[in-house]
Design a protein around this motif. Structure first.
Motif, PDB file in Angstrom:
ATOM      1  N   ALA A  72       0.840  -1.206   0.000  1.00 42.85           N
ATOM      2  CA  ALA A  72       0.000   0.000   0.000  1.00 42.85           C
ATOM      3  C   ALA A  72       0.873   1.253   0.000  1.00 42.85           C
ATOM      4  O   ALA A  72       2.101   1.187   0.137  1.00 42.85           O
ATOM      5  N   GLU A  73       0.209   2.397  -0.138  1.00 43.30           N
ATOM      6  CA  GLU A  73       0.939   3.670  -0.147  1.00 43.30           C
ATOM      7  C   GLU A  73       1.469   3.999   1.238  1.00 43.30           C
ATOM      8  O   GLU A  73       0.877   3.644   2.249  1.00 43.30           O
ATOM      9  N   ARG A  74       2.568   4.720   1.245  1.00 44.25           N
ATOM     10  CA  ARG A  74       3.258   5.084   2.481  1.00 44.25           C
ATOM     11  C   ARG A  74       2.831   6.482   2.938  1.00 44.25           C
ATOM     12  O   ARG A  74       2.764   7.411   2.143  1.00 44.25           O
ATOM     13  N   ALA A  75       2.578   6.593   4.230  1.00 40.61           N
ATOM     14  CA  ALA A  75       2.314   7.897   4.839  1.00 40.61           C
ATOM     15  C   ALA A  75       3.643   8.613   5.059  1.00 40.61           C
ATOM     16  O   ALA A  75       4.704   7.989   5.087  1.00 40.61           O
ATOM     17  N   THR A  76       3.585   9.909   5.237  1.00 39.47           N
ATOM     18  CA  THR A  76       4.771  10.699   5.574  1.00 39.47           C
ATOM     19  C   THR A  76       4.865  10.755   7.095  1.00 39.47           C
ATOM     20  O   THR A  76       3.930  11.206   7.762  1.00 39.47           O
ATOM     21  N   CYS A  77       5.981  10.281   7.640  1.00 38.16           N
ATOM     22  CA  CYS A  77       6.164  10.247   9.096  1.00 38.16           C
ATOM     23  C   CYS A  77       7.288  11.196   9.497  1.00 38.16           C
ATOM     24  O   CYS A  77       8.367  11.172   8.913  1.00 38.16           O
ATOM     25  N   ARG A  78       7.008  12.001  10.494  1.00 36.22           N
ATOM     26  CA  ARG A  78       7.996  12.936  11.038  1.00 36.22           C
ATOM     27  C   ARG A  78       8.195  12.620  12.514  1.00 36.22           C
ATOM     28  O   ARG A  78       7.240  12.537  13.272  1.00 36.22           O
ATOM     29  N   SER A  79       9.448  12.441  12.888  1.00 32.56           N
ATOM     30  CA  SER A  79       9.783  12.091  14.262  1.00 32.56           C
ATOM     31  C   SER A  79       9.368  13.203  15.229  1.00 32.56           C
ATOM     32  O   SER A  79       9.644  14.377  14.988  1.00 32.56           O
ATOM     33  N   THR A  80       8.713  12.801  16.312  1.00 31.25           N
ATOM     34  CA  THR A  80       8.359  13.751  17.367  1.00 31.25           C
ATOM     35  C   THR A  80       9.086  13.413  18.663  1.00 31.25           C
ATOM     36  O   THR A  80       8.889  14.070  19.674  1.00 31.25           O
ATOM     37  N   GLY A  81       9.892  12.370  18.615  1.00 31.17           N
ATOM     38  CA  GLY A  81      10.664  11.929  19.773  1.00 31.17           C
ATOM     39  C   GLY A  81      11.455  10.693  19.380  1.00 31.17           C
ATOM     40  O   GLY A  81      11.377  10.226  18.244  1.00 31.17           O
ATOM     41  N   ARG A 102       4.787  11.287  14.090  1.00 24.45           N
ATOM     42  CA  ARG A 102       3.455  11.726  13.648  1.00 24.45           C
ATOM     43  C   ARG A 102       3.392  11.421  12.158  1.00 24.45           C
ATOM     44  O   ARG A 102       4.185  11.949  11.372  1.00 24.45           O
ATOM     45  N   CYS A 103       2.468  10.532  11.770  1.00 21.60           N
ATOM     46  CA  CYS A 103       2.362  10.095  10.386  1.00 21.60           C
ATOM     47  C   CYS A 103       1.085  10.630   9.759  1.00 21.60           C
ATOM     48  O   CYS A 103       0.014  10.550  10.360  1.00 21.60           O
ATOM     49  N   THR A 104       1.235  11.181   8.560  1.00 20.98           N
ATOM     50  CA  THR A 104       0.094  11.766   7.845  1.00 20.98           C
ATOM     51  C   THR A 104       0.063  11.241   6.423  1.00 20.98           C
ATOM     52  O   THR A 104       1.086  11.213   5.734  1.00 20.98           O
ATOM     53  N   TYR A 105      -1.124  10.833   6.015  1.00 22.37           N
ATOM     54  CA  TYR A 105      -1.353  10.378   4.648  1.00 22.37           C
ATOM     55  C   TYR A 105      -2.424  11.294   4.062  1.00 22.37           C
ATOM     56  O   TYR A 105      -3.517  11.420   4.624  1.00 22.37           O
ATOM     57  N   THR A 106      -2.103  11.955   2.966  1.00 22.95           N
ATOM     58  CA  THR A 106      -3.050  12.852   2.313  1.00 22.95           C
ATOM     59  C   THR A 106      -3.132  12.499   0.838  1.00 22.95           C
ATOM     60  O   THR A 106      -2.107  12.316   0.183  1.00 22.95           O
TER      61      THR A 106
END
Length: 146
Positions: free
Chosen positions: A86-95, A100-104
């Motif tokens: 499947a498609e990959r969400a964009t994940c940004r490290s918060t720690g 925090r992962c966002t799929y748009t």
């Protein structure tokens, strides 16, 4: 019991105790947990945009999050194996352990007109840095209306 035998016995006990303690420490360090998802939401807006957001945590860190949105009326019910492509969400490290992962995704006008209305689900597959995975078949729900 001679002093020499006593010293040798004590040395053996200390060595065995050290091996046992070391083994327990390695076992505790290697006992990892599977990734977890929290603060999950999905939203489909009037401009035909789906946004799925979640916080992924794992003691080894987060490698990726795969996402698949599907209409409940399709009875699709994807599996973990299917989500691997499947498609990959964009994940940004918060720690150190959380991202925090966002799929748009935005549908074209034509695509939006062909979407099934009603309830949709988002399935998610989180993968940790150590390779552990968590599959959530219905991580979020949203509605598509016209």
């Amino acid at each position: 019991m001679s002093k020499r035998t006593l010293v040798a016995s004590l040395a053996g006990i200390v060595a065995i105790g050290g091996i046992t303690a070391g083994g327990l420490a390695v076992a505790a360090a290697s006992a990892s947990t599977d990734p977890s998802l929290a603060n999950t939401s999905a939203r489909y807006t009037d401009d035909s945009t789906l946004t799925f957001t979640t916080d992924v945590s794992d003691d080894s860190g987060v490698r990726s999050l795969k996402v698949l949105a599907w209409p409940a009326s399709s009875k699709l019910d994807p599996t973990e194996a299917e989500l691997r492509s499947a498609e990959r969400a964009t994940c940004r490290s918060t720690g150190a352990e959380t991202s925090r992962c966002t799929y748009t995704v935005r549908a074209t006008e034509e695509e939006a007109s062909e979407l099934a209305t009603g309830t949709w689900y988002v399935s998610a597959l989180a993968t940790a840095q150590d390779g552990d995975t968590t599959f959530v078949p219905r991580a979020a729900t949203f509605e598509v209306t016209r």
